[in-house]
Design a protein around this motif. Structure first.
Motif, short mmCIF file in Angstrom:
data_model
loop_
_atom_site.label_atom_id
_atom_site.label_comp_id
_atom_site.label_asym_id
_atom_site.label_seq_id
_atom_site.Cartn_x
_atom_site.Cartn_y
_atom_site.Cartn_z
N GLY A 1 19.58 -18.60 15.35
CA GLY A 1 18.04 -18.33 15.95
C GLY A 1 17.39 -19.29 15.08
N VAL A 2 18.24 -20.21 14.13
CA VAL A 2 17.23 -21.05 13.35
C VAL A 2 16.88 -22.45 14.33
CG1 VAL A 2 17.60 -22.72 11.50
CG2 VAL A 2 18.96 -20.58 11.42
N PRO A 3 15.58 -22.91 14.14
CA PRO A 3 15.23 -23.99 14.80
C PRO A 3 15.67 -25.43 14.66
CG PRO A 3 13.38 -23.26 13.54
CD PRO A 3 14.44 -22.31 13.27
N ALA A 4 16.91 -25.49 14.78
CA ALA A 4 17.72 -26.62 14.54
C ALA A 4 18.01 -27.25 15.40
CB ALA A 4 19.02 -26.32 13.58
N PHE A 5 17.62 -28.63 15.70
CA PHE A 5 17.68 -29.48 16.90
C PHE A 5 18.56 -30.89 16.42
CE2 PHE A 5 14.09 -27.25 17.05
CZ PHE A 5 14.13 -26.45 18.33
N ALA A 6 19.36 -31.70 17.42
CA ALA A 6 20.06 -32.73 17.07
C ALA A 6 20.23 -33.43 18.35
CB ALA A 6 21.56 -32.10 16.51
N GLU A 7 20.44 -34.92 18.23
CA GLU A 7 20.64 -36.00 19.10
C GLU A 7 22.08 -36.47 18.74
OE1 GLU A 7 17.64 -38.69 18.25
OE2 GLU A 7 18.94 -39.74 16.81
N THR A 8 22.83 -36.98 19.82
CA THR A 8 23.48 -38.00 19.74
C THR A 8 23.36 -39.14 20.53
OG1 THR A 8 26.22 -38.20 19.85
CG2 THR A 8 25.02 -36.97 21.73
N CYS A 9 24.27 -40.11 20.45
CA CYS A 9 24.07 -41.38 21.16
C CYS A 9 25.35 -41.74 21.97
CB CYS A 9 23.94 -42.45 20.30
SG CYS A 9 22.64 -41.92 18.94
N PRO A 10 25.10 -42.74 23.12
CA PRO A 10 26.10 -43.21 24.13
C PRO A 10 27.31 -43.50 23.36
CG PRO A 10 24.09 -43.87 24.89
CD PRO A 10 23.76 -43.03 23.42
N GLN A 11 27.27 -44.33 22.12
CA GLN A 11 28.38 -44.88 21.36
C GLN A 11 29.32 -43.73 20.93
OE1 GLN A 11 25.29 -45.55 20.80
NE2 GLN A 11 24.73 -45.71 18.85
N TYR A 12 28.75 -42.58 20.53
CA TYR A 12 29.54 -41.52 20.19
C TYR A 12 30.22 -40.58 20.95
CZ TYR A 12 26.85 -42.69 15.89
OH TYR A 12 25.96 -43.23 14.76
N LEU A 13 29.65 -40.93 22.22
CA LEU A 13 30.33 -40.10 23.57
C LEU A 13 31.45 -40.75 24.11
CD1 LEU A 13 26.83 -38.96 24.85
CD2 LEU A 13 28.69 -37.37 24.17
N LEU A 14 31.35 -42.21 23.81
CA LEU A 14 32.39 -43.15 24.86
C LEU A 14 33.09 -44.15 24.05
CD1 LEU A 14 29.60 -43.98 27.53
CD2 LEU A 14 31.37 -42.43 27.70
N LEU A 15 32.88 -44.37 22.53
CA LEU A 15 33.72 -45.17 21.73
C LEU A 15 34.11 -44.22 20.72
CD1 LEU A 15 31.03 -48.26 21.66
CD2 LEU A 15 32.89 -47.95 23.39
N SER A 16 35.38 -44.78 20.08
CA SER A 16 35.93 -44.24 18.93
C SER A 16 36.34 -45.58 17.96
CB SER A 16 37.32 -43.67 19.47
OG SER A 16 38.13 -44.81 19.58
N ILE A 17 36.92 -44.71 16.73
CA ILE A 17 37.18 -45.58 15.42
C ILE A 17 38.09 -46.69 15.99
CG2 ILE A 17 38.92 -44.25 14.94
CD1 ILE A 17 38.11 -44.44 12.19
N GLU A 18 38.72 -46.93 17.03
CA GLU A 18 39.50 -47.82 17.32
C GLU A 18 38.87 -49.33 17.48
OE1 GLU A 18 42.04 -46.39 20.61
OE2 GLU A 18 42.74 -44.73 19.62
#
Length: 463
Positions: free
Chosen positions: A256-273
């Motif tokens: 129940g903590v009001p913690a929010f977060a975003e991510t970005c397309p690069q973290y959804l589609l690209l990797s360390i490679e």
């Protein structure tokens, strides 16, 4: 007042998908319903199209100073590129240099945007020093419509602040209703790992990622949330990149903590490679937090689906490969941190999210427009299709093929992080406050037409 009628489209909001017309009077939406009579209105036919609220990117860095250089997009080129991709509002970051008043930084960033911004823009304030007047400065910023502050737990001796400063800022927002955004990585530990890598002669771009482990992100996210709980204020984690960090946010939200977060397309589609590409090409993918191993990607998609992550922004901070990224040829720590993406967010999320069954269409609108508007004090002026809301609209062709390429994109940068990606779905017509600024791939807007967004405190993160 001139009227425009969008007919025959499918109106898509965060909560509904309906066949309806949209009547616009001046800069605002007047009416949304089926079969609105034309009367004297200019008609736009949206048959076969989605009519969606304009995208809102709440994490951009335009004309940002970095080590004697600047990010390559300014407020004109960056906001124009955003519009081509269906984004009609952004929130950029003003940076308070240590030992100065926040008002000075705000004035500086207003000047950067004046006469240049092509879409409406708000500003967050990056806090580097609370000094004698810092807490009063925060209150003044809220009065100026700067309803959010960013603090860094990374980059010691540059942007990083200590936990005491973070806690003071969180405690102040508990009173003034602003929202603290945290760059959450354990900068002190990372610096030790980086120094070891350099001493061992490990200088290639991939070591940018290998010296910033996911646990260093997760630990900082945990600490940021803990401090926000003690202060009694919500917290927003920017550009979350790993399953480890996501677990911390999910656990807090489950309590129940009001913690929010975003991510970005690069973290959804690209990797360390990507960072292992030959001929220093990996430098194109150096940004912070870094790209992670592939197994993290489906976990972030799952986080978006189940509302453990609430927003997708871009962290657009472009540096040209040929004359800026190259500065770190012999030392990965000297590669300017950042990548371009302001133009491609909706295209990528529609194709890889909606088309591939990872996101419902309404959820796509929710994470790219409505929730950012709510959390950052712009709703319902922005992020909604309803009477009285600004006529920031995207007529989206779900069947339009599009190939991403630096040769054709509108960002002022010499490469694309998503070069060659073939997508289905793109913005056909983009309206900002009732004005068509992009139509059929043509630019019809003008520099300077974007207005400063005075955002209100106690936005959606407080509800």
């Amino acid at each position: 007042m001139p009227e425009t009628l969008i007919r025959n489209g499918t109106v898509v909001t965060a909560t509904a998908t309906v066949q309806a017309d949209v009547l616009i009077e001046g800069e605002r939406i007047k009416e949304v319903r089926a079969a609105i009579p034309v009367n004297q209105a200019t008609v736009i036919d949206a048959a076969g199209m989605y009519v969606m609220p304009g995208g809102i990117d709440v994490h951009t860095h335009l004309d940002m100073p970095f080590g004697g250089s600047h990010s390559s997009d300014d407020f004109e080129t960056g906001t124009r590129a955003a519009a081509f991709g269906g984004t009609t509002s952004i929130v950029d970051f003003a940076i308070q240099p240590r030992g100065t008043r926040m008002r000075d930084a705000l004035d500086t960033w207003w000047k950067k945007a004046e006469g240049r911004a092509c879409v409406d823009y708000g500003l967050h304030m990056i806090v580097t020093d609370l000094g004698e007047c810092g807490l009063e400065d925060m209150d003044e910023m809220v009065n100026e419509g700067v309803a959010s502050f960013k603090l860094f737990m990374a980059y010691p001796n540059v942007l990083m602040v200590d936990d005491g400063t973070i806690f003071k800022a969180l405690s102040r927002t508990a009173k003034n209703g602003a929202l603290v955004c945290m760059h959450a990585e354990n900068g002190s530990v990372i610096d030790v790992i980086v120094a070891r890598a350099l001493a061992e002669g490990k200088t290639a771009p991939v070591y940018h990622a290998l010296t910033r482990p996911p646990r260093a992100e997760a630990e900082a996210v945990h600490r940021a949330i803990a401090m926000s709980e003690i202060a009694g204020a919500p917290v927003y984690i920017v550009h979350l990149s790993s399953e480890d960090a996501l677990n911390q946010v999910r656990e807090a939200r489950d309590r129940g903590v009001p913690a929010f977060a975003e991510t970005c397309p690069q973290y959804l589609l690209l990797s360390i490679e990507e960072l292992e590409r030959p001929n220093f090409e990996g430098a194109k993918y150096v940004f912070t937090p870094p790209l992670r191993p592939k197994e993290h990607l489906p976990k972030l998609w799952d986080g978006l689906k189940h509302d453990h992550l609430q927003v997708v922004s871009t962290d657009h901070c472009p540096f040209c490969f040929e004359d800026q990224k190259i500065l770190g040829k012999d030392d990965f720590t000297k590669i300017p941190n950042g990548g371009p993406g302001i133009e491609n967010r909706l295209q990528l999320l529609h194709h890889h999210g909606v088309n591939q069954g990872k996101l419902a269409l309404n959820r796509f609108v929710e994470i790219t427009s409505t929730t950012p508007a709510r959390i950052f004090g712009m709703y319902p002026k922005k992020g909604e299709i309803a009477a009285g809301s600004d006529a920031d609209l995207v007529i989206w062709d779900p069947k339009a093929p599009h190939t991403i390429s630096a040769a054709t994109h509108h960002m002022r940068v010499d490469y694309s992080m998503f070069e060659g990606f073939q997508l289905m779905g793109n913005a056909r017509t983009v309206m900002s406050r009732g004005e068509v600024i992009v139509d059929g791939g043509k630019w019809l807007g003008k520099a300077g037409r974007g207005s400063y967004l005075r955002r209100t405190a106690r936005g959606g993160a407080w509800k």
